[in-house]
Design a protein around this motif. Structure first.
Motif, PDB file in Angstrom:
ATOM      1  N   VAL A 128       4.598  -5.797 -13.192  1.00 40.78           N
ATOM      2  CA  VAL A 128       3.418  -6.632 -13.011  1.00 40.78           C
ATOM      3  C   VAL A 128       2.194  -5.742 -12.839  1.00 40.78           C
ATOM      4  O   VAL A 128       2.267  -4.655 -12.265  1.00 40.78           O
ATOM      5  N   SER A 129       1.054  -6.208 -13.367  1.00 45.65           N
ATOM      6  CA  SER A 129      -0.222  -5.529 -13.192  1.00 45.65           C
ATOM      7  C   SER A 129      -1.182  -6.495 -12.515  1.00 45.65           C
ATOM      8  O   SER A 129      -1.439  -7.589 -13.029  1.00 45.65           O
ATOM      9  N   THR A 130      -1.725  -6.100 -11.369  1.00 43.67           N
ATOM     10  CA  THR A 130      -2.532  -6.998 -10.554  1.00 43.67           C
ATOM     11  C   THR A 130      -3.767  -6.301 -10.015  1.00 43.67           C
ATOM     12  O   THR A 130      -3.804  -5.071  -9.907  1.00 43.67           O
ATOM     13  N   ASN A 131      -4.767  -7.097  -9.654  1.00 46.43           N
ATOM     14  CA  ASN A 131      -5.933  -6.527  -8.986  1.00 46.43           C
ATOM     15  C   ASN A 131      -5.666  -6.246  -7.511  1.00 46.43           C
ATOM     16  O   ASN A 131      -6.466  -5.576  -6.853  1.00 46.43           O
ATOM     17  N   GLY A 132      -4.565  -6.776  -6.968  1.00 48.12           N
ATOM     18  CA  GLY A 132      -4.141  -6.441  -5.625  1.00 48.12           C
ATOM     19  C   GLY A 132      -4.697  -7.301  -4.509  1.00 48.12           C
ATOM     20  O   GLY A 132      -4.300  -7.127  -3.352  1.00 48.12           O
ATOM     21  N   LEU A 133      -5.572  -8.250  -4.814  1.00 48.92           N
ATOM     22  CA  LEU A 133      -6.147  -9.063  -3.740  1.00 48.92           C
ATOM     23  C   LEU A 133      -5.077  -9.845  -2.991  1.00 48.92           C
ATOM     24  O   LEU A 133      -5.107  -9.940  -1.766  1.00 48.92           O
ATOM     25  N   VAL A 141     -20.730  -6.437  -0.573  1.00 46.60           N
ATOM     26  CA  VAL A 141     -19.980  -5.424   0.163  1.00 46.60           C
ATOM     27  C   VAL A 141     -18.806  -6.043   0.910  1.00 46.60           C
ATOM     28  O   VAL A 141     -17.724  -5.451   0.995  1.00 46.60           O
ATOM     29  N   GLU A 142     -18.992  -7.250   1.441  1.00 50.38           N
ATOM     30  CA  GLU A 142     -17.893  -7.920   2.136  1.00 50.38           C
ATOM     31  C   GLU A 142     -16.730  -8.174   1.176  1.00 50.38           C
ATOM     32  O   GLU A 142     -15.556  -7.993   1.538  1.00 50.38           O
ATOM     33  N   ALA A 143     -17.045  -8.588  -0.046  1.00 51.43           N
ATOM     34  CA  ALA A 143     -16.003  -8.788  -1.054  1.00 51.43           C
ATOM     35  C   ALA A 143     -15.312  -7.474  -1.389  1.00 51.43           C
ATOM     36  O   ALA A 143     -14.080  -7.409  -1.501  1.00 51.43           O
ATOM     37  N   GLY A 144     -16.103  -6.415  -1.531  1.00 57.60           N
ATOM     38  CA  GLY A 144     -15.525  -5.113  -1.824  1.00 57.60           C
ATOM     39  C   GLY A 144     -14.600  -4.636  -0.723  1.00 57.60           C
ATOM     40  O   GLY A 144     -13.515  -4.106  -0.993  1.00 57.60           O
ATOM     41  N   ARG A 145     -15.014  -4.825   0.524  1.00 55.48           N
ATOM     42  CA  ARG A 145     -14.186  -4.370   1.648  1.00 55.48           C
ATOM     43  C   ARG A 145     -12.878  -5.149   1.710  1.00 55.48           C
ATOM     44  O   ARG A 145     -11.804  -4.563   1.913  1.00 55.48           O
ATOM     45  N   ARG A 146     -12.928  -6.450   1.517  1.00 54.42           N
ATOM     46  CA  ARG A 146     -11.703  -7.271   1.552  1.00 54.42           C
ATOM     47  C   ARG A 146     -10.758  -6.853   0.436  1.00 54.42           C
ATOM     48  O   ARG A 146      -9.552  -6.703   0.656  1.00 54.42           O
ATOM     49  N   LEU A 147     -11.281  -6.660  -0.767  1.00 54.33           N
ATOM     50  CA  LEU A 147     -10.432  -6.287  -1.901  1.00 54.33           C
ATOM     51  C   LEU A 147      -9.770  -4.939  -1.654  1.00 54.33           C
ATOM     52  O   LEU A 147      -8.557  -4.792  -1.839  1.00 54.33           O
ATOM     53  N   ILE A 148     -10.529  -3.954  -1.231  1.00 50.36           N
ATOM     54  CA  ILE A 148      -9.971  -2.613  -1.008  1.00 50.36           C
ATOM     55  C   ILE A 148      -8.925  -2.636   0.101  1.00 50.36           C
ATOM     56  O   ILE A 148      -7.838  -2.047  -0.041  1.00 50.36           O
ATOM     57  N   ASP A 149      -9.218  -3.300   1.196  1.00 49.81           N
ATOM     58  CA  ASP A 149      -8.258  -3.372   2.301  1.00 49.81           C
ATOM     59  C   ASP A 149      -6.946  -3.997   1.838  1.00 49.81           C
ATOM     60  O   ASP A 149      -5.853  -3.515   2.173  1.00 49.81           O
ATOM     61  N   ASN A 150      -7.050  -5.083   1.063  1.00 49.00           N
ATOM     62  CA  ASN A 150      -5.835  -5.741   0.583  1.00 49.00           C
ATOM     63  C   ASN A 150      -5.076  -4.882  -0.410  1.00 49.00           C
ATOM     64  O   ASN A 150      -3.838  -4.841  -0.404  1.00 49.00           O
ATOM     65  N   GLN A 151      -5.796  -4.182  -1.267  1.00 48.53           N
ATOM     66  CA  GLN A 151      -5.130  -3.303  -2.234  1.00 48.53           C
ATOM     67  C   GLN A 151      -4.321  -2.222  -1.532  1.00 48.53           C
ATOM     68  O   GLN A 151      -3.144  -2.004  -1.847  1.00 48.53           O
ATOM     69  N   LEU A 152      -4.926  -1.540  -0.577  1.00 51.46           N
ATOM     70  CA  LEU A 152      -4.236  -0.444   0.100  1.00 51.46           C
ATOM     71  C   LEU A 152      -3.079  -0.957   0.953  1.00 51.46           C
ATOM     72  O   LEU A 152      -2.008  -0.343   0.992  1.00 51.46           O
ATOM     73  N   GLU A 153      -3.280  -2.090   1.612  1.00 53.22           N
ATOM     74  CA  GLU A 153      -2.179  -2.669   2.388  1.00 53.22           C
ATOM     75  C   GLU A 153      -1.041  -3.103   1.472  1.00 53.22           C
ATOM     76  O   GLU A 153       0.138  -2.878   1.763  1.00 53.22           O
ATOM     77  N   GLY A 154      -1.398  -3.726   0.348  1.00 54.41           N
ATOM     78  CA  GLY A 154      -0.369  -4.182  -0.587  1.00 54.41           C
ATOM     79  C   GLY A 154       0.402  -3.043  -1.200  1.00 54.41           C
ATOM     80  O   GLY A 154       1.629  -3.121  -1.377  1.00 54.41           O
ATOM     81  N   ILE A 155      -0.274  -1.947  -1.532  1.00 48.89           N
ATOM     82  CA  ILE A 155       0.408  -0.777  -2.076  1.00 48.89           C
ATOM     83  C   ILE A 155       1.389  -0.219  -1.055  1.00 48.89           C
ATOM     84  O   ILE A 155       2.533   0.130  -1.389  1.00 48.89           O
ATOM     85  N   ALA A 156       0.962  -0.130   0.195  1.00 55.15           N
ATOM     86  CA  ALA A 156       1.846   0.393   1.245  1.00 55.15           C
ATOM     87  C   ALA A 156       3.074  -0.497   1.418  1.00 55.15           C
ATOM     88  O   ALA A 156       4.197  -0.001   1.572  1.00 55.15           O
ATOM     89  N   ARG A 157       2.884  -1.800   1.388  1.00 52.95           N
ATOM     90  CA  ARG A 157       4.021  -2.720   1.537  1.00 52.95           C
ATOM     91  C   ARG A 157       4.956  -2.617   0.341  1.00 52.95           C
ATOM     92  O   ARG A 157       6.185  -2.648   0.488  1.00 52.95           O
ATOM     93  N   ALA A 158       4.385  -2.502  -0.859  1.00 56.16           N
ATOM     94  CA  ALA A 158       5.211  -2.380  -2.061  1.00 56.16           C
ATOM     95  C   ALA A 158       6.020  -1.092  -2.028  1.00 56.16           C
ATOM     96  O   ALA A 158       7.205  -1.076  -2.396  1.00 56.16           O
ATOM     97  N   ALA A 159       5.405  -0.009  -1.602  1.00 53.59           N
ATOM     98  CA  ALA A 159       6.120   1.265  -1.507  1.00 53.59           C
ATOM     99  C   ALA A 159       7.268   1.168  -0.512  1.00 53.59           C
ATOM    100  O   ALA A 159       8.361   1.697  -0.749  1.00 53.59           O
ATOM    101  N   ALA A 160       7.041   0.484   0.608  1.00 57.69           N
ATOM    102  CA  ALA A 160       8.088   0.329   1.611  1.00 57.69           C
ATOM    103  C   ALA A 160       9.263  -0.491   1.074  1.00 57.69           C
ATOM    104  O   ALA A 160      10.410  -0.299   1.504  1.00 57.69           O
ATOM    105  N   LEU A 161       8.990  -1.372   0.111  1.00 57.48           N
ATOM    106  CA  LEU A 161      10.046  -2.185  -0.495  1.00 57.48           C
ATOM    107  C   LEU A 161      10.750  -1.465  -1.635  1.00 57.48           C
ATOM    108  O   LEU A 161      11.707  -1.994  -2.209  1.00 57.48           O
TER     109      LEU A 161
END
Length: 310
Positions: free
Chosen positions: A132-137, A183-203
């Motif tokens: 899957v390819s996603t924007n990560g939000l 900027v608020e949109a940018g911060r939410r997107l980046i935070d979710n991307q990095l959190e999602g990557i970390a969770r995916a790696a843990a899985l």
């Protein structure tokens, strides 16, 4: 006077250049194979089942047509039922088909269509690699569902880890039924991307990052992106030159030197993927070598509408 551009890559990257980044995927997934032989060995099928997107990127113009060779474009939208039937036909048509991916035309995690499709394909053809390819939000909220549906490889498009820069690239998002801007949109997107990557790696998912190289916007920032996503658990990065269109049509496509600089900066932190063909959301075959899209879908397909951003 600016310093000359070195043609040398970091030493550890040069040592690894001839070795697979992911031995288990080499020759089995063209978008995770880092040798030319591995990239050409297996075909992939993109199923265009994702109807809408939850972010509005300044460079993105989604469309239905048969002629453009770029992400966000497909001949039509498929339902999960049609996607399963299409996979069955593709397996008969393409002998070396090894990967089924969903990369659009919208974001696969913005609706339930992609996860339902993956689950049904995995139940019927468990040997196929699902991607899957996603924007990560939505990745933090849906990564467990992806893993349960059999998805093994993940690509997340991360164009900045600075909310100020991200605000120029993605000026608005749809988050929990509300529009978020700047900027608020940018911060939410980046935070979710990095959190999602970390969770995916843990899985245990294998994670690649796509980063669109945008001159004057994020071209100085690629190393920071690579460093942040590597810390989160990504293992490879693909630096994609901007296609100047939509709200960024006034910019130029990155030059060879600009692409080289960005990839050298990224290579300090991650393996760099260099075989990208900027595939359509309904691509079939080996990227850059074979194309079975028209054979699979025929000539009588009518375009279906998709939803707008958010």
């Amino acid at each position: 006077m600016s310093a000359p551009v070195s043609s040398a890559c970091p030493a550890h990257v040069m040592r690894a250049a001839g070795t697979p980044a992911f031995p288990d995927l080499e020759g089995k997934h063209p978008c995770f194979s880092t040798t030319a032989e591995g990239h050409a060995a297996a075909a992939r099928l993109h199923l265009p089942v994702a109807p809408g997107c939850n972010i509005a990127c300044a460079f993105c113009r989604r469309d239905f047509n048969r002629v453009e060779q770029r992400p966000g474009v497909a001949a039509r939208l498929l339902s999960p039922d049609e996607a399963v039937a299409t996979t069955e036909r593709a397996l008969a048509l393409v002998p070396n088909l090894a990967v089924v991916g969903i990369a659009g035309p919208g974001d696969p995690l913005a609706s339930d269509h992609a996860i339902e499709t993956f689950a049904r394909i995995h139940a019927r053809w468990p040997d196929l690699t699902l991607c899957v390819s996603t924007n990560g939000l939505m990745l933090p909220e849906r990564v467990d569902e992806l893993a349960a549906a059999g998805v093994a490889t993940l690509t997340v498009t991360v164009n900045s880890v600075d909310p100020e820069i991200q605000a120029h690239i993605t000026p608005k998002i749809a988050w929990r039924r509300k529009r978020v801007n700047g900027v608020e949109a940018g911060r939410r997107l980046i935070d979710n991307q990095l959190e999602g990557i970390a969770r995916a790696a843990a899985l245990g998912l294998t994670i690649k990052i796509n980063t669109v190289l945008i001159p004057t916007v994020n071209d100085h920032h690629i190393g920071a992106v690579a460093e942040a996503v590597a810390k989160a658990g990504a293992r490879m990065i693909n630096v994609i030159p901007l296609i100047p269109e939509h709200q960024l049509s006034h910019l130029k496509e990155p030059t060879f030197i600009e692409r080289h600089r960005a990839r050298v900066a990224a290579a300090k932190h991650l393996r760099v993927f260099t075989h990208c063909r900027r595939c359509r959301a309904d691509a079939v075959g080996v990227p850059g070598l074979t194309d079975f899209t028209r054979d699979l879908y025929g000539d009588d397909i009518q375009a279906e509408p998709t939803f707008s951003h958010g």
